[in-house]
Design an enzyme around this catalytic site. Sequence first.
Site, PDB file in Angstrom:
ATOM      1  CD  GLU A  66      28.530 -10.361 -27.633  1.00  0.00           C
ATOM      2  OE1 GLU A  66      29.477 -10.619 -28.399  1.00  0.00           O
ATOM      3  OE2 GLU A  66      27.917  -9.288 -27.688  1.00  0.00           O
TER       4      GLU A  66
ATOM      5  CE1 TYR B  55      32.976  -4.415 -27.477  1.00  0.00           C
ATOM      6  CE2 TYR B  55      32.020  -4.606 -25.284  1.00  0.00           C
ATOM      7  CZ  TYR B  55      32.796  -5.120 -26.299  1.00  0.00           C
ATOM      8  OH  TYR B  55      33.388  -6.344 -26.150  1.00  0.00           O
TER       9      TYR B  55
ATOM     10  CB  THR C  38      26.897  -6.039 -33.866  1.00  0.00           C
ATOM     11  OG1 THR C  38      26.867  -7.080 -32.889  1.00  0.00           O
ATOM     12  CG2 THR C  38      28.180  -6.098 -34.684  1.00  0.00           C
ATOM     13  CG  LEU C  39      24.354  -6.728 -29.164  1.00  0.00           C
ATOM     14  CD1 LEU C  39      24.860  -7.375 -27.886  1.00  0.00           C
ATOM     15  CD2 LEU C  39      22.986  -7.286 -29.540  1.00  0.00           C
TER      16      LEU C  39
END
Length: 163
Positions: A89, A19, A21-22
């Site tokens: 993460e 949801y 930067t990916l």
Amino acid sequence: MTTTAPGGPVAAELPFFVYGTLLPGEPNHDLFLRGRTAGERPAVLPRALLYDGPGYPYAIEGHGRVHGTLLVAAPGVYGELLGLLDHLEEFLGPGHPRNLYERVAREVELPGEAGEADAGDGAGESVRAWVYLAAAAVTRSLRTGGVLLPGGRWTTGRTPGGS
């Protein structure tokens, strides 16, 4: 909720819900996901809120919806992808005091045939996926002084570059 330690056994190769930067078009999508996914489609994480962070967002449990993308790992790269995302993460293991995020298994909603992820009617299907939610200490801080992103979309919650 289900979590697993990095490098530990994985009960099922769940897809990933992203949801921030990916997301496609965001900087970490190409760095971490290019060539490692077999499918990507819009999805919504129910019962969650989205907060702005220092260059990336945090999702936490709450009475809202977070919009993102469901990613399916390409054949043969699941373990590599899981390790890369855990590292990105800062997930060190379930409940680890230095976690930035916790990796949890959650139900994610996929849009119906119309392809509209905004539909709140539950017309699409639901799948179980890994989601990185803010760790406990981060969640406490966000609830007391964080900036909530209305609508649960990180890309619309940011000011476009250069303006």
